[in-house]
Design an enzyme around this catalytic site. Structure first.
Site: not given
Length: 369
Positions: A162, A191, A219, A244, A268
């Protein structure tokens, strides 16, 4: 096979370590579980963890959407007409993707059980196991390098790191520290959770390329709503860029694919509203020869089991982010997928393979008939 009843349960499980991203910090996994019972005794399970900063859902909102809106639409309906059921849910409830996803999972669980097949086989049956990454929360470079080493020692060879919370220079220091600590044999995915602007994202990614940090993909580097900024990053870097938050539905995916805004798509179930729409996204991406990841929110093993079965059913889904249950201090589920370090095995029981629920994590129950 007709739908007889819907039950919703509030559940909460503490995380053993805070989960930190550019958007939020999570210490407890709060979720709504859904149980659908059919007239032949078949029961299906689903889950909706409300993720306010991404889907806009709340615990109370999910409960009302299911009990107050979806219930009168589907109680008494026949699963022999499942396309009609999904159409009615879609028309009767705008947005509320997590609530839809929980109901969708439970319906597909019932359908696969009726067919006597695992859900992955019912959906396509492409593979039986997969390798998940493990997420390194955003912290100081030293803390992140330490955490990364622990996860590698636990058997993970793919890390999702992250970034996007602080200055670009700090993010680069984070990745340098991690790469120095874990060496070159471990894949690193970044991400940014929409944390960068287009020009600084390009600058950061190009700098990491020049430093030889060997990043597999980045991402959602920029705001979800700005596909032109996303396309700018994709076209000005060699590293793969994944959409995403920019992709909830197949309509969103179509825009990304048509404009070349990203190299990859992260699907997702909580964004798509469940498996029914997620399949459309995967099939559409396949037409454009684009590979997909299937990821998750901070979910229990119920939601992750459904996501894993879906992911295993499609050939162009090649990356998996299913570490959330490993972050929890307990397992709410008896049955479902099984973890062997980073390897996820689906099992052979029909549907999602759910045997039972650990009641100690249940906080409240709402039964609607």
């Amino acid at each position: 096979m007709n739908i007889n009843s819907i039950e919703t349960f509030r559940a909460a499980i503490p995380l053993h370590t805070p989960f930190k991203t550019a958007l939020r910090t999570v210490t407890v996994a709060e979720t709504i579980l859904v149980k659908i019972t059919c007239d032949n005794g078949v029961t299906g399970w689903g889950e909706a963890p409300p993720t306010h900063v991404i889907t806009g859902d709340s615990l109370a909102g999910v409960e009302f959407a299911i009990n107050g809106v979806v219930k009168p639409i589907i109680i008494g309906a026949s699963l022999d007409q499942r396309e009609h059921i999904f159409e009615m849910i879609g028309k009767g409830l705008i947005g509320n993707y997590s609530a839809k996803a929980a109901v969708d999972m439970a319906l597909y669980d019932c359908l696969a059980q009726q067919a006597g097949m695992t859900l992955s086989s019912f959906l396509g049956g492409y593979k039986q196991s997969m390798e998940t990454d493990y997420t390194v929360s955003v912290n100081t470079p030293e803390e992140m390098a330490h955490d990364a080493q622990l996860y590698v020692e636990d058997g993970f060879s793919i890390l999702k790191v992250k970034v996007g919370k602080d200055l670009i220079e700090t993010d680069i220091k984070r990745i340098q520290a991690i790469r120095k600590q874990i060496g070159t044999n471990v894949k690193i995915r970044l991400d940014a959770n929409q944390g960068w602007k287009a020009k600084e994202a390009v600058r950061a990614i190009q700098k990491m390329e020049d430093l030889g940090l060997d990043i597999e993909l980045v991402e959602q580097p920029v705001k979800a709503s700005d596909l032109e900024e996303l396309r700018h990053v994709t076209s000005h870097t060699d590293t793969l860029i994944m959409a995403d938050e920019s992709v909830f539905t197949s309509i969103d995916a179509k825009k990304v694919l048509e404009t070349g805004a990203a190299d990859l798509i992260n699907i997702k179930l909580m964004k798509a509203g469940g498996i029914h729409e997620a399949i459309k996204i995967a099939k559409l991406a396949a037409i454009y020869n684009v590979e997909c990841m299937v990821g998750s929110m901070i979910e229990t093993k119920i939601g992750i089991t459904a996501a894993a079965h879906f992911a295993a059913s499609q050939p162009n889904i090649t990356r998996y982010d299913f570490d959330a249950p490993l972050m929890l201090t307990g397992d709410i589920l008896q049955g479902g997928i099984e973890y062997d370090q980073s390897t996820i095995n689906l099992g052979s029981d029909p549907g999602l393979g759910i045997i039972g629920i650990n009641e100690k994590f249940i906080q409240s129950k709402n039964t609607v008939r």
